[in-house]
Design a protein around this motif. Structure first.
Motif, mmCIF file in Angstrom:
data_model
loop_
_atom_site.group_PDB
_atom_site.id
_atom_site.type_symbol
_atom_site.label_atom_id
_atom_site.label_comp_id
_atom_site.label_asym_id
_atom_site.label_seq_id
_atom_site.Cartn_x
_atom_site.Cartn_y
_atom_site.Cartn_z
ATOM 1 N N HIS A 183 0.823 -1.218 0.000
ATOM 2 C CA HIS A 183 0.000 0.000 0.000
ATOM 3 C C HIS A 183 0.854 1.263 0.000
ATOM 4 C CE1 HIS A 183 -3.343 -2.684 0.722
ATOM 5 N NE2 HIS A 183 -2.766 -3.132 1.822
ATOM 6 N N GLY A 184 2.188 1.081 -0.086
ATOM 7 C CA GLY A 184 3.094 2.227 -0.088
ATOM 8 C C GLY A 184 3.330 2.827 1.286
ATOM 9 N N LYS A 185 2.986 2.091 2.332
ATOM 10 C CA LYS A 185 3.177 2.568 3.705
ATOM 11 C C LYS A 185 4.463 1.990 4.281
ATOM 12 C CE LYS A 185 -1.653 3.347 4.601
ATOM 13 N NZ LYS A 185 -2.794 3.113 5.466
ATOM 14 N N ALA A 186 5.243 2.847 4.939
ATOM 15 C CA ALA A 186 6.484 2.390 5.577
ATOM 16 C C ALA A 186 6.134 1.573 6.813
ATOM 17 C CB ALA A 186 7.360 3.571 5.950
ATOM 18 N N VAL A 187 6.588 0.326 6.828
ATOM 19 C CA VAL A 187 6.343 -0.556 7.970
ATOM 20 C C VAL A 187 7.552 -0.603 8.898
ATOM 21 C CG1 VAL A 187 4.616 -1.922 6.743
ATOM 22 C CG2 VAL A 187 7.012 -2.660 6.706
ATOM 23 N N GLN A 188 8.717 -0.337 8.352
ATOM 24 C CA GLN A 188 9.959 -0.262 9.135
ATOM 25 C C GLN A 188 10.850 0.781 8.484
ATOM 26 O OE1 GLN A 188 12.007 -4.028 9.481
ATOM 27 N NE2 GLN A 188 10.305 -5.004 10.518
ATOM 28 N N ARG A 189 11.676 1.406 9.304
ATOM 29 C CA ARG A 189 12.691 2.319 8.765
ATOM 30 C C ARG A 189 13.810 2.446 9.776
ATOM 31 N NH1 ARG A 189 10.555 6.971 6.520
ATOM 32 N NH2 ARG A 189 8.503 6.074 6.395
ATOM 33 N N GLY A 190 14.957 2.894 9.286
ATOM 34 C CA GLY A 190 16.098 3.062 10.169
ATOM 35 C C GLY A 190 17.368 3.274 9.369
ATOM 36 N N ASP A 191 18.484 2.865 9.966
ATOM 37 C CA ASP A 191 19.800 3.028 9.360
ATOM 38 C C ASP A 191 20.547 1.707 9.414
ATOM 39 O OD1 ASP A 191 20.176 6.108 9.002
ATOM 40 O OD2 ASP A 191 19.309 5.872 10.999
ATOM 41 N N TRP A 192 21.283 1.441 8.357
ATOM 42 C CA TRP A 192 22.196 0.306 8.301
ATOM 43 C C TRP A 192 23.592 0.846 8.054
ATOM 44 C CZ3 TRP A 192 19.074 -2.732 4.080
ATOM 45 C CH2 TRP A 192 17.991 -3.393 4.676
ATOM 46 N N VAL A 193 24.578 0.242 8.702
ATOM 47 C CA VAL A 193 25.980 0.542 8.423
ATOM 48 C C VAL A 193 26.637 -0.774 8.022
ATOM 49 C CG1 VAL A 193 28.169 1.408 9.319
ATOM 50 C CG2 VAL A 193 26.008 2.428 10.109
ATOM 51 N N MET A 194 27.197 -0.781 6.813
ATOM 52 C CA MET A 194 27.862 -1.987 6.307
ATOM 53 C C MET A 194 29.294 -1.661 5.927
ATOM 54 S SD MET A 194 24.952 -3.707 3.950
ATOM 55 C CE MET A 194 23.263 -3.804 4.513
ATOM 56 N N LEU A 195 30.178 -2.588 6.228
ATOM 57 C CA LEU A 195 31.572 -2.493 5.800
ATOM 58 C C LEU A 195 31.656 -3.129 4.417
ATOM 59 C CD1 LEU A 195 34.552 -1.813 6.392
ATOM 60 C CD2 LEU A 195 34.734 -4.093 7.457
ATOM 61 N N ILE A 196 32.066 -2.322 3.433
ATOM 62 C CA ILE A 196 32.122 -2.751 2.046
ATOM 63 C C ILE A 196 33.580 -2.846 1.600
ATOM 64 C CG2 ILE A 196 31.427 -2.225 -0.335
ATOM 65 C CD1 ILE A 196 29.039 -2.801 1.505
#
Length: 155
Positions: A137-150
């Motif tokens: 439905h285009g609704k955000a169910v989760q959100r936040g930040d990820w930090v990955m070592l690339i």
């Protein structure tokens, strides 16, 4: 005859830029997903696993585990190819679970690179990304930040 060698599909640290965005493919959450996740984690909370109980509870039906949806979100990011074979470590995460995800909901992830930091001693650098998981439905169910070592191209 020449030998074929594995070539990572993902982007190297040097290829990321602040402001880059990605939208992943979508995936439908199934009852099997919930049952298997409960078995894997031992989280048999009735709101996830007991249809009769959940029908009388807050949402009126079973709800997917928040961490199941989080795990699926990271899988969708990997399947996009952007970090496949180049991610060295998932280093940090913040998460806000805003809305329930039900059996039959279809989710996708939208990512935006917000910061990059070279860490040559670790063979690459940190990529900070804001993420949001959206339902059908285009609704955000989760959100936040990820930090990955690339991984760096030269490591």
């Amino acid at each position: 005859m020449s030998k074929l060698t594995y070539q990572p599909r993902g982007s190297y640290f040097e290829q990321f830029e602040v402001g880059q965005q990605l939208v992943t493919a979508a995936r439908t959450i199934t009852e099997t997903d919930i049952v298997r996740f409960a078995g894997l984690t031992g989280d048999y909370n009735q709101i996830h696993t007991d249809a009769e109980y959940a029908a009388k509870d807050t949402f009126g039906q079973r709800v997917a585990h928040g961490m199941l949806v989080q795990s699926i979100a990271t899988g969708l990011a990997v399947q996009s190819g952007i970090i496949e074979g180049t991610v060295l470590a998932f280093r940090e995460q913040t998460a806000k679970f805003s809305l329930p995800v039900f059996i039959g909901d279809t989710v996708h992830v939208e990512l935006k690179i917000t910061e990059i930091k070279a860490l040559p001693r670790l063979g690459g650098g940190n990529i900070n990304m804001k993420y949001a998981v959206y339902n059908q439905h285009g609704k955000a169910v989760q959100r936040g930040d990820w930090v990955m070592l690339i991984k760096s191209r030269n490591s």
